[in-house]
Write a protein that holds these residues in place. Structure first.
Motif, PDB file in Angstrom:
ATOM      1  N   ALA A 257       0.098  -2.107   8.903  1.00  0.00           N
ATOM      2  CA  ALA A 257      -1.058  -1.289   9.275  1.00  0.00           C
ATOM      3  C   ALA A 257      -0.600   0.152   9.352  1.00  0.00           C
ATOM      4  N   ALA A 258      -1.339   1.033   8.660  1.00  0.00           N
ATOM      5  CA  ALA A 258      -1.005   2.459   8.745  1.00  0.00           C
ATOM      6  C   ALA A 258      -1.261   2.936  10.160  1.00  0.00           C
ATOM      7  N   HIS A 259      -0.313   3.671  10.717  1.00  0.00           N
ATOM      8  CA  HIS A 259      -0.527   4.313  12.018  1.00  0.00           C
ATOM      9  C   HIS A 259      -0.063   5.759  11.889  1.00  0.00           C
ATOM     10  N   SER A 260      -0.989   6.623  11.498  1.00  0.00           N
ATOM     11  CA  SER A 260      -0.663   8.011  11.214  1.00  0.00           C
ATOM     12  C   SER A 260      -1.598   8.913  11.991  1.00  0.00           C
ATOM     13  N   LEU A 269      -2.637  19.266   5.641  1.00  0.00           N
ATOM     14  CA  LEU A 269      -2.507  18.084   6.485  1.00  0.00           C
ATOM     15  C   LEU A 269      -1.093  17.530   6.293  1.00  0.00           C
ATOM     16  N   TYR A 270      -0.364  17.360   7.390  1.00  0.00           N
ATOM     17  CA  TYR A 270       0.968  16.746   7.353  1.00  0.00           C
ATOM     18  C   TYR A 270       0.805  15.310   7.828  1.00  0.00           C
ATOM     19  N   VAL A 271       1.190  14.366   6.962  1.00  0.00           N
ATOM     20  CA  VAL A 271       0.870  12.964   7.220  1.00  0.00           C
ATOM     21  C   VAL A 271       2.109  12.094   7.004  1.00  0.00           C
ATOM     22  N   ASN A 272       2.460  11.261   7.997  1.00  0.00           N
ATOM     23  CA  ASN A 272       3.490  10.251   7.718  1.00  0.00           C
ATOM     24  C   ASN A 272       2.850   9.234   6.787  1.00  0.00           C
ATOM     25  N   SER A 273       3.560   8.886   5.729  1.00  0.00           N
ATOM     26  CA  SER A 273       2.908   8.227   4.588  1.00  0.00           C
ATOM     27  C   SER A 273       2.579   6.767   4.818  1.00  0.00           C
ATOM     28  N   GLY A 274       3.240   6.120   5.786  1.00  0.00           N
ATOM     29  CA  GLY A 274       2.989   4.695   6.015  1.00  0.00           C
ATOM     30  C   GLY A 274       3.655   3.805   4.980  1.00  0.00           C
ATOM     31  N   THR A 275       4.659   4.339   4.281  1.00  0.00           N
ATOM     32  CA  THR A 275       5.344   3.488   3.307  1.00  0.00           C
ATOM     33  C   THR A 275       6.290   2.544   4.048  1.00  0.00           C
ATOM     34  N   GLY A 276       6.406   1.310   3.542  1.00  0.00           N
ATOM     35  CA  GLY A 276       7.227   0.323   4.234  1.00  0.00           C
ATOM     36  C   GLY A 276       7.812  -0.715   3.296  1.00  0.00           C
ATOM     37  N   VAL A 277       8.329  -1.769   3.874  1.00  0.00           N
ATOM     38  CA  VAL A 277       8.958  -2.841   3.098  1.00  0.00           C
ATOM     39  C   VAL A 277       7.877  -3.748   2.492  1.00  0.00           C
ATOM     40  N   ASP A 278       8.266  -4.659   1.620  1.00  0.00           N
ATOM     41  CA  ASP A 278       7.282  -5.560   1.008  1.00  0.00           C
ATOM     42  C   ASP A 278       7.131  -6.825   1.863  1.00  0.00           C
ATOM     43  N   ASN A 279       6.513  -7.842   1.268  1.00  0.00           N
ATOM     44  CA  ASN A 279       6.181  -9.044   2.040  1.00  0.00           C
ATOM     45  C   ASN A 279       7.387  -9.942   2.353  1.00  0.00           C
ATOM     46  N   THR A 280       8.566  -9.587   1.877  1.00  0.00           N
ATOM     47  CA  THR A 280       9.770 -10.333   2.266  1.00  0.00           C
ATOM     48  C   THR A 280      10.422  -9.701   3.503  1.00  0.00           C
ATOM     49  N   HIS A 281      10.018  -8.500   3.825  1.00  0.00           N
ATOM     50  CA  HIS A 281      10.641  -7.667   4.877  1.00  0.00           C
ATOM     51  C   HIS A 281      12.100  -7.315   4.559  1.00  0.00           C
ATOM     52  N   LYS A 282      12.537  -7.626   3.335  1.00  0.00           N
ATOM     53  CA  LYS A 282      13.937  -7.383   2.967  1.00  0.00           C
ATOM     54  C   LYS A 282      14.066  -6.439   1.790  1.00  0.00           C
ATOM     55  N   ARG A 283      12.941  -6.019   1.215  1.00  0.00           N
ATOM     56  CA  ARG A 283      13.009  -5.203  -0.002  1.00  0.00           C
ATOM     57  C   ARG A 283      12.151  -3.967   0.150  1.00  0.00           C
ATOM     58  N   ASN A 284      12.645  -2.853  -0.340  1.00  0.00           N
ATOM     59  CA  ASN A 284      11.835  -1.647  -0.458  1.00  0.00           C
ATOM     60  C   ASN A 284      11.450  -1.517  -1.917  1.00  0.00           C
ATOM     61  N   ARG A 285      10.219  -1.900  -2.220  1.00  0.00           N
ATOM     62  CA  ARG A 285       9.777  -1.905  -3.618  1.00  0.00           C
ATOM     63  C   ARG A 285       9.406  -0.504  -4.086  1.00  0.00           C
ATOM     64  N   ALA A 286       9.270   0.438  -3.153  1.00  0.00           N
ATOM     65  CA  ALA A 286       8.983   1.834  -3.525  1.00  0.00           C
ATOM     66  C   ALA A 286      10.061   2.719  -2.903  1.00  0.00           C
ATOM     67  N   PRO A 287      11.309   2.588  -3.383  1.00  0.00           N
ATOM     68  CA  PRO A 287      12.421   3.284  -2.718  1.00  0.00           C
ATOM     69  C   PRO A 287      12.334   4.811  -2.759  1.00  0.00           C
ATOM     70  N   LEU A 314      14.959   2.479   4.601  1.00  0.00           N
ATOM     71  CA  LEU A 314      14.059   2.314   5.746  1.00  0.00           C
ATOM     72  C   LEU A 314      13.979   0.829   6.090  1.00  0.00           C
ATOM     73  N   PHE A 315      13.939   0.554   7.386  1.00  0.00           N
ATOM     74  CA  PHE A 315      14.081  -0.818   7.857  1.00  0.00           C
ATOM     75  C   PHE A 315      12.744  -1.557   7.881  1.00  0.00           C
ATOM     76  N   HIS A 316      11.675  -0.864   8.275  1.00  0.00           N
ATOM     77  CA  HIS A 316      10.381  -1.542   8.399  1.00  0.00           C
ATOM     78  C   HIS A 316       9.249  -0.683   7.822  1.00  0.00           C
ATOM     79  N   CYS A 317       8.922   0.443   8.469  1.00  0.00           N
ATOM     80  CA  CYS A 317       7.817   1.266   7.976  1.00  0.00           C
ATOM     81  C   CYS A 317       7.905   2.661   8.594  1.00  0.00           C
ATOM     82  N   THR A 318       7.087   3.599   8.111  1.00  0.00           N
ATOM     83  CA  THR A 318       7.092   4.982   8.630  1.00  0.00           C
ATOM     84  C   THR A 318       5.873   5.172   9.529  1.00  0.00           C
TER      85      THR A 318
END
Ligand code: CA
Ligand code: CA
Length: 578
Positions: A257-260, A269-287, A314-318
């Motif tokens: 869930a985005a929390h910005s 506008l300065y925005v934390n992007s909400g980019t995070g890991v994928d559905n495995t919680h082990k991969r960053n598909r958008a490094p 990044l471990f989980h999300c921004t």
């Protein structure tokens, strides 16, 4: 509210009037009359000067969790109606903090209790209430992402607090879209350029996707329903001015869930992007995805991003939103990236240069052409934590990288930031740290050490261990720092030394931040317990009340009223109301 007159000017005017006539009466009554008049005038002025809107989360733009509101109650109770001005039903999950501006109260929630029969099923919802009465004016209803529930977690609703400027309301939706809304909704007509509200509120499918860890999915951009069938927007629906889908516009990977909470500076506008890991919680598909982005507030155009790449480790999300402060006469944007590094960036100037980059560069095509924010310094929040193969520490409660959920608070050349192991997947350890922003900024121009400059060196003033995991942003007031953690502890520290004055065991995890106003610290917890402490060196619990529903939202004082949200209800709390 703006000060419309000067009390000292008025006082001197009254003195002259009072002393120019009837000297004998003045001798008997004049002095006390003046005292009375003065206290009346001063009282009105005090009220006028402190009663104000709260158009963003935290103080502008330090993000300090304090407010100048006065006359707030020590206690309230929804069961008896004591000090309750009004209450409004929300959905079933509410993780966003209320924001008050222009006679309206905004809060993100879900569609668990549909307010409009045409919107049925799981949705992200932003409700807009009339400040005086709690009447629902309009709502933004956003369908869930249908490609993968890990990109838009079930029932989380719209979790981001809005930021309001004039008649424009900015937020990040559950789909990871930055949206600019008209504060007056569709009731006064549909303003553009965006006029596809009906299509936008129509879900692609009403069958929620099943969570399948490792399923091969990717975020899809929003497009109108293929069959052309769309819901008809009404007067109670939101009016979208512009909309930017961050996965397609900025190459991010939405997660949970985005929390910005958007920071507005000038036209940007300065925005934390909400980019995070994928559905495995082990991969960053958008490094290479940006962690911090800058958009033009008039159009939504992406104009700048962090220099990157910050996403590979990044471990989980921004989830940490940016703050702003002035150090040595220079404005700086402070930002905690998803890899646990605290950054200071120069805000972008009037002339934004667009770097020429080769197509071979490993960066998403969509952010190749945007300017890069200039980094002034960086500080590694957890320098001894592992920096490589971070996902091998998934579910390890003893060892692993740090993650920062709360915002970096700027106060008198210091930055107070709380972070540590991830609540859901990381180690238990957590700290509140105080950085010396002036010392870090003096490094400007000097080479930056690759591991950050704060490994116990000049950048770090002090570090205070918290009980366990932390989501809160600290509140700094009168030389004290207040913070609550997920180890069920509330802390009061000396802001200068980081030494604790007192701690108190609380029921439930704190996902909200403590908010200090009118000499009191307010906090609700995930067990639904609500606390009012005296904001002082001496421990004093002024009241506790069980609200019956978990609390994620920070309280919001505005115009003499305290807004308290549980998962299901929003309460307007005012002294003497019943
Ligand atoms: Ca409108
Ligand atoms: Ca519109």
């Amino acid at each position: 509210m703006k000060k419309t007159f000067s009390p000292s000017l008025l006082f001197s005017l009254q003195c002259r009037l009072a002393f120019s006539h009837r000297p004998r009466l003045q001798l008997r009554f004049g002095f006390w009359f003046l005292v009375f008049l003065w206290s009346l005038v001063f009282g009105v002025w005090c009220f006028r000067s402190v009663a104000a809107d709260q158009p963003q989360w935290g103080q502008a733009w330090s993000r300090n969790m304090v407010s100048n509101e006065k006359g707030l109650p020590d206690s309230f109770d929804p069961k008896t109606g004591s000090n309750i001005k009004w209450s409004a039903a929300l959905g079933t999950e509410t993780h966003s903090t209320p924001v008050v501006a222009g006679g309206r109260v905004y809060i993100g929630t879900n569609n668990g209790e549909p307010r409009d029969p045409k919107h049925q099923g799981d949705r992200g919802v932003l409700m807009c209430f009339e400040e005086k009465t709690g009447k629902l004016l309009w709502q933004l209803v956003v369908p869930k992402r249908s490609e993968d529930p890990y990109m838009d977690w079930q029932n989380c609703g719209i979790s981001s607090p809005v930021t309001v400027e004039g008649d424009r309301v900015y937020l990040v939706s559950n789909r990871g879209e930055v949206i600019c809304l008209d504060a007056r909704g569709l009731a006064n007509g549909n303003d553009g350029p965006f006029r596809d509200e009906g299509a936008h509120m129509t879900p692609a499918s009403n069958t929620p996707p099943k969570p399948v860890a490792g399923a091969d999915t990717k975020p899809e951009p929003w497009h109108p329903p293929a069959d052309g069938h769309a819901l008809k927007p009404g007067a109670q629906d939101a009016d979208i001015i512009w909309l930017v889908d961050l996965p397609s516009a900025a190459g991010i990977w939405p997660h949970d869930a985005a929390h910005s909470s958007i920071l507005i500076l000038g036209d940007y506008l300065y925005v934390n992007s909400g980019t995070g890991v994928d559905n495995t919680h082990k991969r960053n598909r958008a490094p290479n995805a940006p962690n911090l982005i800058v958009l033009d507030k008039r159009t939504g155009r992406l104009v700048a991003r962090d220099e990157g790449p910050l996403a590979p480790d990044l471990f989980h999300c921004t989830w940490s939103s940016p703050s702003l402060g002035e150090v040595a006469g220079k404005p700086l944007i402070f930002f905690c990236a998803g890899n646990g590094i605290v950054f200071a960036f120069e805000p972008i100037g009037k002339n934004i240069s667009t770097p020429k980059r080769s197509s071979a560069e490993a960066s998403p095509a969509s952010t190749n052409s945007v300017a890069r924010l200039k980094r002034v310094w960086q500080f590694d929040f957890d320098p001894t934590a592992p920096k490589e193969n971070v996902h091998s520490f998934l579910s390890n409660r003893r060892e692993g990288p740090s993650n920062i959920y709360g915002m970096p608070v700027f106060q008198r050349n210091r930055i107070y930031v709380a972070g540590g192991g991830d609540l859901f997947w990381g180690k238990n350890e957590a700290w509140l740290k105080c950085l010396d922003a002036a010392a870090l900024t003096r490094r400007d121009g000097a080479p930056l050490p690759s591991d950050g400059s704060g490994a116990g060196g000049e950048g770090l003033r002090w570090s205070y261990p918290l009980q366990k995991h932390v989501m809160s942003t600290p509140a700094i007031f009168n030389g004290l720092v207040f913070i609550a953690d997920c180890g069920r502890t509330f802390h009061c520290l000396d802001a200068e030394t980081g030494k604790p004055y007192w701690t108190e065991e609380i029921k439930g995890e704190a996902w909200a931040s403590p908010l200090v106003a009118d000499g009191k610290a307010y906090l609700g917890t995930r067990s639904g317990s609500f606390y009012v402490f005296a904001a002082s060196k001496e421990k004093k619990v002024l009241s506790t009340v069980e609200l019956g529903d978990p609390v994620s939202a920070t309280v919001t004082p505005a115009n003499g009223v305290l807004y308290v949200a549980t998962m299901t209800h929003l309460y307007a709390v005012q002294k003497g109301a019943h």
